[in-house]
Design a protein around this motif. Sequence first.
Motif, PDB file in Angstrom:
ATOM      1  N   ARG A  59       0.832  -1.199   0.000  1.00  0.00           N
ATOM      2  CA  ARG A  59       0.000   0.000   0.000  1.00  0.00           C
ATOM      3  C   ARG A  59       0.870   1.253   0.000  1.00  0.00           C
ATOM      4  NH1 ARG A  59      -3.912  -0.300   4.923  1.00  0.00           N
ATOM      5  NH2 ARG A  59      -1.904  -0.772   5.911  1.00  0.00           N
ATOM      6  N   PRO A  60       0.416   2.325  -0.657  1.00  0.00           N
ATOM      7  CA  PRO A  60       1.189   3.574  -0.730  1.00  0.00           C
ATOM      8  C   PRO A  60       1.536   4.130   0.648  1.00  0.00           C
ATOM      9  CG  PRO A  60      -0.609   3.622  -2.305  1.00  0.00           C
ATOM     10  CD  PRO A  60      -0.813   2.388  -1.476  1.00  0.00           C
ATOM     11  N   GLU A  61       0.632   3.972   1.627  1.00  0.00           N
ATOM     12  CA  GLU A  61       0.886   4.518   2.962  1.00  0.00           C
ATOM     13  C   GLU A  61       2.127   3.872   3.589  1.00  0.00           C
ATOM     14  OE1 GLU A  61      -1.916   3.296   1.916  1.00  0.00           O
ATOM     15  OE2 GLU A  61      -3.345   4.987   1.901  1.00  0.00           O
ATOM     16  N   GLU A  62       2.282   2.570   3.381  1.00  0.00           N
ATOM     17  CA  GLU A  62       3.447   1.875   3.946  1.00  0.00           C
ATOM     18  C   GLU A  62       4.730   2.318   3.248  1.00  0.00           C
ATOM     19  OE1 GLU A  62       2.824  -2.299   3.818  1.00  0.00           O
ATOM     20  OE2 GLU A  62       1.046  -2.265   5.111  1.00  0.00           O
ATOM     21  N   SER A  63       4.655   2.515   1.950  1.00  0.00           N
ATOM     22  CA  SER A  63       5.838   2.984   1.212  1.00  0.00           C
ATOM     23  C   SER A  63       6.253   4.377   1.679  1.00  0.00           C
ATOM     24  CB  SER A  63       5.551   3.001  -0.293  1.00  0.00           C
ATOM     25  OG  SER A  63       5.267   1.704  -0.764  1.00  0.00           O
ATOM     26  N   ILE A  64       5.248   5.226   1.931  1.00  0.00           N
ATOM     27  CA  ILE A  64       5.537   6.580   2.411  1.00  0.00           C
ATOM     28  C   ILE A  64       6.203   6.524   3.787  1.00  0.00           C
ATOM     29  CG2 ILE A  64       4.474   8.728   3.200  1.00  0.00           C
ATOM     30  CD1 ILE A  64       2.409   8.366   0.964  1.00  0.00           C
ATOM     31  N   GLN A  65       5.738   5.612   4.628  1.00  0.00           N
ATOM     32  CA  GLN A  65       6.349   5.468   5.955  1.00  0.00           C
ATOM     33  C   GLN A  65       7.803   5.032   5.850  1.00  0.00           C
ATOM     34  OE1 GLN A  65       3.884   2.725   8.136  1.00  0.00           O
ATOM     35  NE2 GLN A  65       2.283   4.245   8.580  1.00  0.00           N
ATOM     36  N   GLN A  66       8.089   4.130   4.912  1.00  0.00           N
ATOM     37  CA  GLN A  66       9.461   3.677   4.718  1.00  0.00           C
ATOM     38  C   GLN A  66      10.354   4.828   4.236  1.00  0.00           C
ATOM     39  OE1 GLN A  66       8.633   0.401   2.019  1.00  0.00           O
ATOM     40  NE2 GLN A  66       9.046  -1.106   3.647  1.00  0.00           N
ATOM     41  N   VAL A  67       9.811   5.620   3.311  1.00  0.00           N
ATOM     42  CA  VAL A  67      10.577   6.760   2.805  1.00  0.00           C
ATOM     43  C   VAL A  67      10.785   7.797   3.916  1.00  0.00           C
ATOM     44  CG1 VAL A  67      10.558   8.700   1.189  1.00  0.00           C
ATOM     45  CG2 VAL A  67       9.835   6.431   0.428  1.00  0.00           C
ATOM     46  N   ASP A  68       9.761   8.038   4.732  1.00  0.00           N
ATOM     47  CA  ASP A  68       9.893   8.983   5.851  1.00  0.00           C
ATOM     48  C   ASP A  68      10.963   8.523   6.843  1.00  0.00           C
ATOM     49  OD1 ASP A  68       7.977  10.652   4.827  1.00  0.00           O
ATOM     50  OD2 ASP A  68       6.326   9.844   6.040  1.00  0.00           O
ATOM     51  N   ALA A  69      11.009   7.199   7.063  1.00  0.00           N
ATOM     52  CA  ALA A  69      12.031   6.664   7.974  1.00  0.00           C
ATOM     53  C   ALA A  69      13.426   6.920   7.422  1.00  0.00           C
ATOM     54  CB  ALA A  69      11.813   5.174   8.198  1.00  0.00           C
ATOM     55  N   MET A  70      13.595   6.752   6.118  1.00  0.00           N
ATOM     56  CA  MET A  70      14.905   7.013   5.500  1.00  0.00           C
ATOM     57  C   MET A  70      15.262   8.493   5.574  1.00  0.00           C
ATOM     58  SD  MET A  70      15.145   4.455   2.210  1.00  0.00           S
ATOM     59  CE  MET A  70      13.540   4.854   1.511  1.00  0.00           C
ATOM     60  N   ILE A  71      14.273   9.351   5.354  1.00  0.00           N
ATOM     61  CA  ILE A  71      14.512  10.794   5.440  1.00  0.00           C
ATOM     62  C   ILE A  71      14.919  11.178   6.865  1.00  0.00           C
ATOM     63  CG2 ILE A  71      13.420  13.070   5.308  1.00  0.00           C
ATOM     64  CD1 ILE A  71      11.730  11.981   2.985  1.00  0.00           C
ATOM     65  N   GLY A  72      14.232  10.602   7.851  1.00  0.00           N
ATOM     66  CA  GLY A  72      14.574  10.873   9.249  1.00  0.00           C
ATOM     67  C   GLY A  72      15.991  10.428   9.575  1.00  0.00           C
ATOM     68  N   ARG A  73      16.377   9.276   8.997  1.00  0.00           N
ATOM     69  CA  ARG A  73      17.736   8.785   9.230  1.00  0.00           C
ATOM     70  C   ARG A  73      18.760   9.734   8.600  1.00  0.00           C
ATOM     71  NH1 ARG A  73      19.223   3.600  11.120  1.00  0.00           N
ATOM     72  NH2 ARG A  73      21.494   3.610  11.355  1.00  0.00           N
ATOM     73  N   LEU A  74      18.471  10.222   7.416  1.00  0.00           N
ATOM     74  CA  LEU A  74      19.364  11.172   6.752  1.00  0.00           C
ATOM     75  C   LEU A  74      19.470  12.493   7.522  1.00  0.00           C
ATOM     76  CD1 LEU A  74      18.488  10.673   2.961  1.00  0.00           C
ATOM     77  CD2 LEU A  74      20.718  10.326   4.040  1.00  0.00           C
ATOM     78  N   GLN A  75      18.344  12.941   8.063  1.00  0.00           N
ATOM     79  CA  GLN A  75      18.376  14.173   8.850  1.00  0.00           C
ATOM     80  C   GLN A  75      19.214  14.004  10.115  1.00  0.00           C
ATOM     81  OE1 GLN A  75      14.154  14.823   9.335  1.00  0.00           O
ATOM     82  NE2 GLN A  75      14.024  16.175   7.530  1.00  0.00           N
ATOM     83  N   GLY A  76      19.104  12.822  10.727  1.00  0.00           N
ATOM     84  CA  GLY A  76      19.936  12.540  11.897  1.00  0.00           C
ATOM     85  C   GLY A  76      21.411  12.529  11.546  1.00  0.00           C
ATOM     86  N   LEU A  77      21.734  11.932  10.385  1.00  0.00           N
ATOM     87  CA  LEU A  77      23.124  11.919   9.929  1.00  0.00           C
ATOM     88  C   LEU A  77      23.620  13.340   9.667  1.00  0.00           C
ATOM     89  CD1 LEU A  77      25.652  10.456   8.907  1.00  0.00           C
ATOM     90  CD2 LEU A  77      24.546  10.266   6.660  1.00  0.00           C
ATOM     91  N   LYS A  78      22.761  14.162   9.084  1.00  0.00           N
ATOM     92  CA  LYS A  78      23.142  15.546   8.803  1.00  0.00           C
ATOM     93  C   LYS A  78      23.469  16.294  10.094  1.00  0.00           C
ATOM     94  CE  LYS A  78      21.414  19.846   6.778  1.00  0.00           C
ATOM     95  NZ  LYS A  78      20.250  20.540   6.180  1.00  0.00           N
TER      96      LYS A  78
END
Length: 397
Positions: A59-78
């Motif tokens: 489902r698109p909602e689950e894919s969006i959650q996965q992408v949000d998790a990756m974005i959050g990880r990148l922001q933490g790295l930044k």
Amino acid sequence: MSKDFNPENYILLEQALLRLPQQLMRQNFKSSQKYIERDVNYLSGAANEALNSGLGGTRPEESIQQVDAMIGRLQGLKRKLEGLRDEENALMAKSKARLNYLQELYNIKSVDDKEYERWNRLRLHRLLVDNLLRNGYSQSATALIEANENIRELVDVDLLMQCKTIEESLRNGSATECLSWCQENKSYLKKAKNSLEFDVRLQQYIEYVRQGRSLEAITYSQKYLVPNADTNLDAILRSSALLVFPASDDEDNPYKDLYSQKRWNQLADSFVATHHSLHGLSMPSLLQISLSAGLSALKTPSCKSGNHPISFVSNYNSSLCPICSPELNELSKPLPYAHHVRSSVEPDPVMLPNGRIYGRHTLMQFSEEAGLPIGKVRDPTTGDEWDESVIRRVFPS
């Protein structure tokens, strides 16, 4: 440039001043490299997982959650990399300030130069701050820095305060902060084959046994001590016997040394030595080294700091001698005597059986004032007494 001033002599003692920022920048780079490698591996796996999930009809909602998790990880790295960048900029500023400070030496022509006096006073304040921080007088050190802003970039305040905090925690019986430091510097400890972490873990195990928490002690030993059996087998086997030999004040207890509270002080000393070795800091402090060199250059057998009774040399002590002063007397006791290429000899020199040489008039006058009978002499330095007939006239050349 005047022959009596050589900048290289000062540079020899200031190596740690430049080495430490370089060492910290190296650690900073390794930390950023570790963060990047760890997060890149995570993001690569998460991206592949999200792609496969999308192809599998997620489902698109689950894919969006996965992408949000990756974005959050990148922001933490930044955020982490920005913090490391700020630290690196601060270290670069320190290195630049220290290079400029040492470069000033090459603009000084003589020790009589006013610039030399200014530079030397700044150096003295820097050494004082360093020594105060090493001994835990952080408030005095901070006050001195605030009064001399020029030395702020020349002293590693945070590093020395962290070292003192961990040292004090060990002396107070807490290993938590030291173990965290060991984890941060695990690669160095392993490369240097340093046993600090094992020694601290062993002390933690001993404390579990001391408190009667035998099951926790066994579990702790299996997790942290047994994996080091290749290099510390004897210590592990001996500490295992503590489970059947409880802590006691009995002098016959064969393991009283392991239960001794002095071990915490030994761990604190070991930590300080390891910490300073890692960062290239001298032990003792540069202030003590400089002071010892100066005191040793002035020390003679006639000074109070010798190992002989003071009463025998009281007539030879000078109120103008820094070695004989109450402030420096204790510091100078373990130091060697000065090496004098040329000696000044009193008139009519004579030698005592112990090899010491004095002027005959001075020796006889001292013996008379000391209340010795006629025909007896006393060595003003050692207090030994002989018959006057054993002294020999000498002709030093």
